[in-house]
Design an enzyme around this catalytic site. Structure first.
Site, PDB file in Angstrom:
ATOM      1  N   THR A  12       0.826  -1.215   0.000  1.00  6.39           N
ATOM      2  CA  THR A  12       0.000   0.000   0.000  1.00  6.39           C
ATOM      3  C   THR A  12       0.855   1.257   0.000  1.00  6.39           C
ATOM      4  O   THR A  12       0.486   2.262  -0.607  1.00  6.39           O
ATOM      5  CB  THR A  12      -0.949  -0.036   1.215  1.00  6.39           C
ATOM      6  OG1 THR A  12      -1.870  -1.102   1.006  1.00  6.39           O
ATOM      7  CG2 THR A  12      -1.724   1.250   1.372  1.00  6.39           C
ATOM      8  N   SER A  53       1.389  -7.513  -1.359  1.00  5.78           N
ATOM      9  CA  SER A  53       2.148  -8.591  -0.714  1.00  5.78           C
ATOM     10  C   SER A  53       1.393  -9.910  -0.611  1.00  5.78           C
ATOM     11  O   SER A  53       2.007 -10.949  -0.357  1.00  5.78           O
ATOM     12  CB  SER A  53       2.656  -8.151   0.660  1.00  5.78           C
ATOM     13  OG  SER A  53       1.599  -8.014   1.569  1.00  5.78           O
ATOM     14  N   THR A  86       1.607  -4.702   3.901  1.00  2.56           N
ATOM     15  CA  THR A  86       1.396  -5.110   5.296  1.00  2.56           C
ATOM     16  C   THR A  86       0.769  -6.501   5.411  1.00  2.56           C
ATOM     17  O   THR A  86       0.894  -7.143   6.452  1.00  2.56           O
ATOM     18  CB  THR A  86       0.485  -4.097   6.020  1.00  2.56           C
ATOM     19  OG1 THR A  86      -0.757  -4.013   5.307  1.00  2.56           O
ATOM     20  CG2 THR A  86       1.131  -2.732   6.099  1.00  2.56           C
ATOM     21  N   ASP A  87       0.105  -6.962   4.352  1.00  3.66           N
ATOM     22  CA  ASP A  87      -0.644  -8.225   4.468  1.00  3.66           C
ATOM     23  C   ASP A  87       0.247  -9.411   4.863  1.00  3.66           C
ATOM     24  O   ASP A  87      -0.159 -10.255   5.663  1.00  3.66           O
ATOM     25  CB  ASP A  87      -1.341  -8.556   3.136  1.00  3.66           C
ATOM     26  CG  ASP A  87      -2.555  -7.672   2.877  1.00  3.66           C
ATOM     27  OD1 ASP A  87      -2.829  -6.771   3.691  1.00  3.66           O
ATOM     28  OD2 ASP A  87      -3.220  -7.887   1.850  1.00  3.66           O
TER      29      ASP A  87
HETATM   30  N1  ASP Z   1      -2.649  -5.092   0.015  1.00  3.29           N
HETATM   31  C1  ASP Z   1      -1.538  -4.457   0.639  1.00  3.29           C
HETATM   32  C2  ASP Z   1      -0.324  -5.370   0.607  1.00  3.29           C
HETATM   33  O1  ASP Z   1       0.409  -5.292  -0.345  1.00  3.29           O
HETATM   34  C3  ASP Z   1      -1.823  -4.057   1.992  1.00  3.29           C
HETATM   35  C4  ASP Z   1      -0.803  -3.133   2.553  1.00  3.29           C
HETATM   36  O2  ASP Z   1       0.300  -2.983   2.077  1.00  3.29           O
HETATM   37  O3  ASP Z   1      -1.162  -2.541   3.572  1.00  3.29           O
HETATM   38  O4  ASP Z   1      -0.090  -6.132   1.523  1.00  3.29           O
END
Ligand code: ASP
Length: 331
Positions: A12, A53, A86-87
């Site tokens: 993100t 991710s 973050t995932d």
């Molecule tokens: N969908 C995102 C990811 O790449 C979520 C994030 O980065 O917060 O994990």
């Protein structure tokens, strides 16, 4: 304070609107341009990939692990920041921590709000990560996660909020440091086992699956994982690590075939423990499952992966996995 290398992987913090939703597409330089760089820190960017991710593979994570080791081969580098979705951040950070044999900090960060958000959390998180990565006070602390004003050890830290800014915590432990008024306040040193060697390049990568138990759960999906060729399966059990006698029988059969079975829980905090029989952790441990302490499912899977990548043979892998779970007391 010194030279920090930012390895950009997406998430993100690097995401923009794609017409129907957000996805990572920005390069590391664009991400870095949003953040204030702490005084005395110089930064170089390595663009490794730009993906959400949830799409990462073991191959991608091993590429990140090798890139970190290559960057640290330069003695002029004082620390590394990894920008990451973050995932699955908790998985990549823990993998790198298990193989991190260098005192210099590697600090993961990301964001809950996208790159161009007006009041985004990415710029502050990246600033704090740069501060931590350039700090001599965090040498010897292993791989860390900087998020929402806190610095967490990779081990045990998981995503605990889907949307809110305080996205990461160790539900069974405490942060390593805080960032207060732009300064680091260090509380302690994480417990870490001896680092593993880098996995050999180019080898076939093992399949490691995860199966969750629930009311009415039977061994069908666990057995499907074994039939699919899984070399390891993480059983995400109920409570302190409990399932059914039928699941215990499936675990026993899988272990007899050389499959590494790790036992964790659906519960957010606390260790798995041998308390219950009639399908409980007492029986699962007797069947050969390795209890994973306070590691949650994603990190238990990474521990199984690292054991499978660095040891051959069932007994060696099992003892490697036990060694990764029983971290010694902090120095
Ligand atoms: N969908 C995102 C990811 O790449 C979520 C994030 O980065 O917060 O994990």
């Amino acid at each position: 304070m010194g030279q920090v290398v930012v390895i950009s992987t997406g998430g993100t913090i690097a995401s923009r609107w794609q017409g129907s939703g957000f996805a990572a597409d920005a390069r590391g330089g664009d991400v870095l341009a949003t953040a204030a760089v702490p005084e005395g820190v110089s930064v170089r960017v390595v663009d490794l990939m730009s993906v959400n991710s949830a799409r990462l593979t073991t191959r991608d994570q091993l590429a990140l692990l090798r890139t970190v080791h290559e960057v640290l081969a330069d003695p002029a580098v004082d620390g590394i920041v990894v920008t990451h979705g973050t995932d699955t951040l908790e998985e990549s950070a823990f993998l790198l921590d298990l193989h991190h044999d260098d005192p210099r900090p590697v600090v993961f960060t990301g964001a809950q709000l996208p790159l161009e958000a007006a009041d985004g959390d990415g710029p502050r998180n990246l600033h704090d990560a740069l501060l931590a990565a350039g700090s001599a006070a965090l040498r010897g602390h292993g791989v860390l996660v900087a998020f929402d004003g806190r610095i967490h050890a990779a081990r045990g830290t998981i995503k605990v909020q889907t949307l809110a800014a305080d996205a990461f915590a160790d539900p069974s432990g405490n942060p390593v440091a805080d960032v207060k008024d732009g300064r680091l306040v260090v509380h302690g040193r994480p417990e870490r086992p001896a680092p593993l060697p880098l996995p050999a390049a180019g080898e076939d990568l093992p399949r490691i699956d995860m199966v969750m138990h629930h009311c009415d759960g039977d061994p069908l999906l666990f057995n499907a994982a074994v039939e699919a060729g899984a070399q390891g399966v993480v059983l995400v059990a109920t409570g302190a690590g409990n399932a059914t006698p039928e699941v215990v029988a499936a675990v026993e059969a899988a272990v007899a075939r050389g499959v590494l079975v790790a036992l964790t829980t659906r519960v957010p905090s606390g260790p798995v423990a041998e308390i219950y029989t009639h399908g409980g952790a007492v029986d699962l441990a007797a069947a050969g499952a390795v209890l994973t302490g306070t590691l949650r499912a994603g990190q238990a899977r990474i521990a199984v992966l690292s054991a499978a990548l660095t040891a051959a043979g069932t007994d060696e892998r099992t003892s490697a996995l036990r060694g990764l779970i029983a971290a010694p007391a902090a120095a």
